[in-house]
Scaffold this active site. Sequence first.
Site, short mmCIF file in Angstrom:
data_model
loop_
_atom_site.label_atom_id
_atom_site.label_comp_id
_atom_site.label_asym_id
_atom_site.label_seq_id
_atom_site.Cartn_x
_atom_site.Cartn_y
_atom_site.Cartn_z
N SER A 49 22.45 24.04 36.26
CA SER A 49 21.22 24.81 36.08
C SER A 49 20.89 24.83 34.59
O SER A 49 21.75 24.52 33.75
CB SER A 49 21.42 26.24 36.58
OG SER A 49 22.35 26.91 35.74
N ASP A 84 19.62 21.12 38.05
CA ASP A 84 19.24 21.99 39.18
C ASP A 84 18.07 22.89 38.75
O ASP A 84 18.15 23.53 37.70
CB ASP A 84 20.48 22.84 39.55
CG ASP A 84 20.29 23.64 40.81
OD1 ASP A 84 19.52 23.20 41.69
OD2 ASP A 84 20.93 24.71 40.93
N ASP A 105 11.54 21.54 39.46
CA ASP A 105 11.11 22.62 40.34
C ASP A 105 9.73 23.12 39.89
O ASP A 105 9.61 23.99 39.04
CB ASP A 105 12.14 23.76 40.31
CG ASP A 105 11.74 24.93 41.21
OD1 ASP A 105 10.63 24.88 41.80
OD2 ASP A 105 12.53 25.88 41.32
N GLU A 135 10.44 20.26 44.60
CA GLU A 135 10.50 21.43 45.50
C GLU A 135 9.12 21.90 45.93
O GLU A 135 8.18 21.93 45.15
CB GLU A 135 11.23 22.59 44.80
CG GLU A 135 11.28 23.85 45.67
CD GLU A 135 12.22 24.93 45.16
OE1 GLU A 135 13.28 24.58 44.61
OE2 GLU A 135 11.90 26.12 45.33
N HIS A 177 19.09 32.03 47.45
CA HIS A 177 20.20 31.85 46.49
C HIS A 177 21.04 33.11 46.48
O HIS A 177 20.51 34.22 46.55
CB HIS A 177 19.64 31.62 45.08
CG HIS A 177 19.06 30.26 44.87
ND1 HIS A 177 17.81 30.06 44.32
CD2 HIS A 177 19.56 29.03 45.11
CE1 HIS A 177 17.58 28.76 44.23
NE2 HIS A 177 18.62 28.11 44.71
N GLY A 178 22.34 32.95 46.35
CA GLY A 178 23.22 34.12 46.29
C GLY A 178 23.61 34.56 47.69
O GLY A 178 23.43 33.83 48.67
N GLY A 208 20.82 27.23 48.44
CA GLY A 208 21.37 28.50 48.92
C GLY A 208 22.45 28.30 49.97
O GLY A 208 22.54 29.04 50.95
N ASN A 231 26.68 27.20 45.03
CA ASN A 231 27.02 27.70 43.70
C ASN A 231 27.80 29.01 43.81
O ASN A 231 28.97 29.10 43.46
CB ASN A 231 25.73 27.89 42.89
CG ASN A 231 26.01 28.30 41.44
OD1 ASN A 231 27.15 28.28 40.99
ND2 ASN A 231 24.97 28.70 40.72
N THR A 232 27.16 30.04 44.37
CA THR A 232 27.76 31.38 44.40
C THR A 232 29.14 31.39 45.05
O THR A 232 30.04 32.10 44.59
CB THR A 232 26.81 32.35 45.14
OG1 THR A 232 25.53 32.27 44.50
CG2 THR A 232 27.31 33.77 45.08
P1 13P Z 1 24.00 29.51 46.26
O1 13P Z 1 24.35 30.11 44.92
O2 13P Z 1 23.41 30.50 47.18
O3 13P Z 1 25.14 28.76 46.84
O4 13P Z 1 22.82 28.46 45.97
C1 13P Z 1 23.05 27.33 45.18
C2 13P Z 1 21.81 26.57 44.95
O5 13P Z 1 20.96 26.46 45.80
C3 13P Z 1 21.65 25.90 43.66
O6 13P Z 1 20.37 25.37 43.50
#
Ligand code: 13P
Length: 287
Positions: A49, A84, A105, A135, A177-178, A208, A231-232
């Site tokens: 990111s 990203d 994006d 996107e 996300h998250g 996400g 990511n999360t």
């Molecule tokens: P998460 O953090 O929800 O896994 O999403 C990651 C993401 O989509 C990065 O672009």
Amino acid sequence: MLVNATEMLKKAKAEGYAVGQFNINNLEWTKAVLLTAEECKSPVILGVSEGAGKYMTGYTTVAAMVKAMIEELSITVPVALHLDHGSYEGAKKCIDAGFSSIMFDGSHYPIEENVAKTKELVELAHSLGISVEAEVGSIGGEEDGVIGKGEVADANECKMIADLGIDFLAAGIGNIHGKYPANWQGLDFEALEAIKNATEGMPLVLHGGTGIPADMIKKAISLGVAKINVNTECQLSFAAATREYIEAGKDQQGKGYDPRKLLLPGFEAIKATVKEKMELFGSVNKA
Ligand code: 13P
């Protein structure tokens, strides 16, 4: 081997699995993802990111670290280094820094502006063999300062962007996300099907990826999703393992404070999460 993400995602779409994009934050993260991909014989995408790029002191540092690590660790599986949720300026910087793939994006712009900027970046990136993700609609929640309301993408707008020659498309389908809230309605598969039909062979990207139940992941893959971003979930497993180590007082036993020991449980936890996702996405032994 550092490659763009075009071929690996075309293959994934054709063979009915998805390649994971795992966002990286530092050296330990990068090493954990690369080693797991090699052990699983899976292609992989390292996501960066804009915030993480800045944290790691800039895109040139990131590109140099990733290229050197692929060589020093003898990584033979295909690896893409991908920006990203990039801004227009960020995408240009990553192209200059040696990334093999970018996401622009432009989803917060009016569609005409998203089209114009995406088109320009596709021409520039493709002239250098770099793949491009765009996107439409938005991903709910926040990804490192990028905040989305979670609008479901319009299939006609997806077609407009897909027709610009991009390599893969992120479309909002109720994903967030998250962590997902308890009252989350789930992915909008009707919207996904309409997008799949409107964009024909385009590999679709599911952002996400943290916390989406396995049955929804499998259904999304069957409807054209070929790249899933996580990511999360790696952050949560790293944090939990590190907390456990410290709460057990292990940092105070012997040389337990040595960063190579202190960060080891978190590193192993990231590896376990990445392996679990690669198995779920079906990318194991597909390198
Ligand atoms: P998460 O953090 O929800 O896994 O999403 C990651 C993401 O989509 C990065 O672009």
